[in-house]
Design an enzyme around this catalytic site. Structure first.
Site: not given
Length: 377
Positions: A35-36, A39, A218, A309
């Protein structure tokens, strides 16, 4: 002396002369490579790659495997990046590949919907993190409630946690708890938190949350603190830990799973993971997928330093190439403006403003950052 029959228990000896038994954390390790980690590869994992990684993670003992577009369910878009496959294709690959790990996903209200959540559940997702900006927990109520109605494990995920003071972040965590979250995370989306920052936020959580509510960490590695911050979180009560193979994730990546497990072993913590298997998958499967190294370098370090971010990295690099700017200059200006997740489309606006601000000497710079780039006209 009175003897005790078999099966009879006694109260523990709590006399002052007897040292207290050391507390040994029993960790819920959640891998976020699928998921992460999206990126880091521009959301381009193949279904076969997802299957291979999930199978290896399951065999290595992680408790949960998160899978979705990098920006969560329904994140595939021009703004965030078009995925090579749908969430449903990736989810089906993972759920068909695991026998022990809990299939998990991420949902950002405003991107993913309750309908998306129900579809993910129908395909085998049994746990979900509902993610909001750190001061916007109130928009998670509907989605947390829907997840509970489906019988799912559900966690609140307060992104960009460095942007809220500990007491305010704890207030937001309390809201998520009140909506039904079983766990609430300190989510260091910008990799900006120091160890003291992490400690203070978990202590604030413990002041307001029910003891039955779990807490999680996280971390991102932009300042090189992914493992250290995760250790501090566990020492201050976190039981759920996010990490990824080879640190695969946005920016300089997440807490590297294999490195954290090595540290957890040295500290005597329970985690259920097989270290060498994680090492092998990280080096043999995940690292070769990277078209840009996931590491602390001048651009990703700027993310952490400026509190940006982490998933903005690739967008800022593209804008820098297009407009002849230094990526760091764009990131520093983004941090100065306090931009948050979901504002990826504004990075081009920032770049255009910086071009317009350029001086006649051909130096393109953000006056606030002090970082300059050569004239590329």
């Amino acid at each position: 002396m009175t003897s005790l029959s078999a099966g009879t228990s006694t109260a523990p000896d709590t006399s002052p002369d007897r040292p207290a038994e050391p507390f040994v954390p029993d960790l819920y390790v959640q891998d976020v490579t699928l998921r992460d980690g999206m990126h880091a590869v521009r959301h381009r994992y193949s279904v076969e790659t997802a299957r291979t990684i999930a199978t290896a993670l399951d065999a290595s003992g992680v408790r949960a495997i998160e899978v979705a577009h990098g920006d969560g369910l329904a994140g595939s878009s021009i703004n965030y990046g078009i995925g090579a496959h749908t969430d449903w294709e990736w989810i089906e690959a993972v759920t068909a590949s695991v026998t022990n790990a809990i299939p998990t996903s991420l949902l950002l209200p405003g991107i993913g919907t309750v309908r998306d959540l129900r579809q993910a559940h129908a395909l085998g997702i049994r746990s979900v993190r509902v993610a909001t900006h750190c001061t916007e927990a109130d928009i998670s109520a509907q989605h947390i409630s829907a997840a509970r109605d489906l019988g799912m494990d559900v966690a609140g995920f307060l992104m960009m946690s460095h942007m809220a003071a500990p007491a305010e972040l704890a207030r937001q965590a309390r809201l998520m708890e009140s909506y039904g979250a079983h766990c609430v995370y300190v989510t260091d989306s910008g990799g900006r938190l120091t160890m003291d920052d992490v400690r203070d936020r978990f202590r604030a959580y413990s002041d307001v949350l029910d003891p039955a509510t779990e807490t999680g960490i996280h971390a991102h590695h932009n300042l090189g603190l992914g493992v250290a911050n995760t250790v501090v979180a566990v020492e201050n009560g976190a039981t759920r830990v996010d990490a990824s193979l080879a640190g695969q994730g946005a920016g300089a990546g997440n807490c590297p799973l294999e490195a954290f497990i090595a540290v957890a072993d040295l500290m005597g913590w329970k985690h259920g993971c097989e270290l060498f298997g994680l090492m092998d998958t990280a080096d043999d499967v995940v690292r070769p997928l990277q078209d840009r190294p996931v590491r602390v370098d001048r651009e990703t370090l700027t993310l952490g330093y400026a509190g940006v971010y982490s998933s903005f990295l690739r967008h800022a690099e593209a804008a820098a190439t297009r407009y002849g700017l230094d990526t760091r200059t764009i990131l520093a200006e983004v941090g100065r403006r306090g931009m948050v997740g979901g504002q990826e489309d504004m990075i081009v606006d920032v770049a255009l403003d910086l071009v317009a601000r350029a001086t006649g000497r051909g130096i393109v710079a953000s006056a606030e950052s002090g970082i300059t780039a050569p004239d590329q006209s």
